[in-house]
Design a protein around this motif. Structure first.
Motif: not given
Length: 152
Positions: A81, A85, A114-117, A119, A146, A148
């Motif tokens: 990450f 985050t 592993s994705g943007r939002t 995992t 993930r 912020n």
């Protein structure tokens, strides 16, 4: 299984960020767990055998086994990450394959995607005897999100 001392290490900055977060986890400190390896997309957590982490038959308790598996996967995801985050578990499933016995258990979290939002991680837990003999005692899969900054 490859020796963790021979595995790739995460950058010093990532290792410090993971260790700082891990050190804020009261449950891991209470259980006596410690991180033994931090690599890109891979974390290992060791939990020594003590009466306080066993169930009535003397095996490692499923709750302790699950807790270190969950943290190993979460921190494996966290290694990938970006700065600023945080990670939270969305769900996990752990199959208990054999009684967890040994001098310690070792939970291994490995990122599968592993994705943007979200995992997805693989979770493996081994019972490790003093002579180094390892037995897979639990296996599972986990989804993490993930977020912020610090979520409270």
């Amino acid at each position: 299984m490859q020796d963790p001392t021979q595995q790739e290490q995460a950058s010093p900055e990532v290792r410090e960020r993971v260790r700082a977060s891990f050190d804020r986890q009261g449950l891991m400190a209470h259980l006596g767990a410690r991180i033994s390896h931090i690599g890109p997309g891979s974390v290992r957590i060791v939990l020594p055998a003590r009466p306080e982490v066993t169930q009535q038959h003397g095996y490692f308790h499923a709750g302790a086994t699950s807790a270190v598996a969950d943290s190993a996967g979460g921190y494996a995801a966290y290694t990938l990450f970006p700065e600023g985050t945080e990670v939270l578990t969305v769900e996990y499933k752990l199959n208990l394959l054999a009684p967890a016995v040994g001098d310690h258990i070792e939970a291994v979290g490995t990122v599968l995607k592993s994705g943007r939002t979200l995992t997805v991680c693989r979770l493996d837990v081994f019972g490790v005897r003093g002579d180094g003999e390892r037995k897979l005692v639990a296996a599972g899969q986990q989804t993490l999100i993930r977020v912020n900054g610090a979520e409270g």
